[in-house]
Enzyme design. Sequence first.
Site, PDB file in Angstrom:
ATOM      1  N   GLY A   1       0.813  -1.214   0.000  1.00 24.35           N
ATOM      2  CA  GLY A   1       0.000   0.000   0.000  1.00 24.35           C
ATOM      3  C   GLY A   1       0.841   1.256   0.000  1.00 24.35           C
ATOM      4  O   GLY A   1       0.479   2.258   0.621  1.00 24.35           O
ATOM      5  N   GLY A   2       1.957   1.223  -0.736  1.00 27.51           N
ATOM      6  CA  GLY A   2       2.933   2.303  -0.649  1.00 27.51           C
ATOM      7  C   GLY A   2       2.742   3.475  -1.587  1.00 27.51           C
ATOM      8  O   GLY A   2       3.651   4.302  -1.710  1.00 27.51           O
ATOM      9  N   GLY A   3       1.579   3.608  -2.207  1.00 29.87           N
ATOM     10  CA  GLY A   3       1.396   4.683  -3.163  1.00 29.87           C
ATOM     11  C   GLY A   3       0.348   5.708  -2.791  1.00 29.87           C
ATOM     12  O   GLY A   3       0.084   6.642  -3.558  1.00 29.87           O
TER      13      GLY A   3
ATOM     14  N   ASN B   1       1.891  -2.313   5.535  1.00 30.07           N
ATOM     15  CA  ASN B   1       1.109  -1.102   5.804  1.00 30.07           C
ATOM     16  C   ASN B   1      -0.324  -1.177   5.294  1.00 30.07           C
ATOM     17  O   ASN B   1      -1.226  -0.608   5.909  1.00 30.07           O
ATOM     18  CB  ASN B   1       1.828   0.095   5.172  1.00 30.07           C
ATOM     19  CG  ASN B   1       0.908   1.269   4.923  1.00 30.07           C
ATOM     20  OD1 ASN B   1       0.528   1.995   5.837  1.00 30.07           O
ATOM     21  ND2 ASN B   1       0.544   1.470   3.651  1.00 30.07           N
TER      22      ASN B   1
ATOM     23  N   TYR C   1     -12.022  -5.495  11.550  1.00 30.55           N
ATOM     24  CA  TYR C   1     -10.763  -4.764  11.468  1.00 30.55           C
ATOM     25  C   TYR C   1     -10.016  -4.791  12.787  1.00 30.55           C
ATOM     26  O   TYR C   1      -8.812  -5.063  12.839  1.00 30.55           O
ATOM     27  CB  TYR C   1     -11.055  -3.326  11.033  1.00 30.55           C
ATOM     28  CG  TYR C   1      -9.872  -2.388  11.035  1.00 30.55           C
ATOM     29  CD1 TYR C   1      -8.847  -2.509  10.102  1.00 30.55           C
ATOM     30  CD2 TYR C   1      -9.796  -1.343  11.965  1.00 30.55           C
ATOM     31  CE1 TYR C   1      -7.765  -1.640  10.099  1.00 30.55           C
ATOM     32  CE2 TYR C   1      -8.721  -0.463  11.963  1.00 30.55           C
ATOM     33  CZ  TYR C   1      -7.714  -0.615  11.028  1.00 30.55           C
ATOM     34  OH  TYR C   1      -6.641   0.252  11.031  1.00 30.55           O
TER      35      TYR C   1
ATOM     36  N   ALA D   1      -8.400  -8.116  13.452  1.00 30.15           N
ATOM     37  CA  ALA D   1      -7.144  -8.267  12.721  1.00 30.15           C
ATOM     38  C   ALA D   1      -6.018  -7.494  13.382  1.00 30.15           C
ATOM     39  O   ALA D   1      -4.883  -7.969  13.464  1.00 30.15           O
ATOM     40  CB  ALA D   1      -7.328  -7.805  11.275  1.00 30.15           C
TER      41      ALA D   1
END
Length: 255
Positions: A18-20, A94, A159, A162
């Site tokens: 999810g690095g963008g 992430n 969520y 998790a």
Amino acid sequence: MSMPSFHDLKGASVFITGGGSGIGAALTEGFLAQGAKVGFVQRSGATDFVAEMAAKYDSAPLFVPCDITDVEALRAAIAQVAEAHGPITVLVNNAANDRRHTTLEVDEAFWDKSQAINLKAYFFAAQAVIPGMQAAGQGAIVNFSSISYMMGNAGYPAYTTANGGITAMTRSLAREFGPDRIRVNAIAPGWVMTDKQREMWVTPEALAAHLERQCLKEEIMPEDIVAAVLFLASSASRMMTGQLMAVDGGVVVTG
């Protein structure tokens, strides 16, 4: 804010899920600023972001489109980044989805999808990078949890489940791979003011109420999380493993 320098991260091969976008984009830029070689995955496109980073830094991040719930695709993306940048010695798990929901509306498909994004992908990303870290003789894994489960928040039970699992997994992996000099830590952000949060959930009333719970009465920005992750990834934290670091302005305690 002024970002600290961690000289041992220069040249390191870093993989971010999810690095963008959001915190992930800030993480990618933070590692690039340290001179690291960064590869990242996400489902949505990132062409403009990659071009922006390429114009700003000496090396562009390597973007591999990937649905992290597809374990084989995730493994292939990790292998592609390792082939391009060398064995991955820093993994940042992430990517997450904190879509709001109630217990009674959750069906099996939603539950499975939520765990696949928010927990399962973390485990298999770690599994995929660990052999390379073992060969390199060291490594750092940083798993994103959240203070939401420690606060006992309602509104997203799959969520928060998790999040608790991420902390437990972090401790188990830290114990198993400590002899290989692989450190595994978790970070629990508070309410970070990303564009997504502002667009979807931040209201003046909700923000004021949350700031009241913080010891530090300032909004938490993505850059505040980046500095903490860089620290956990670097040798500055060489004797930290199996820990949960809350970066939340002082809402919860973890000791």
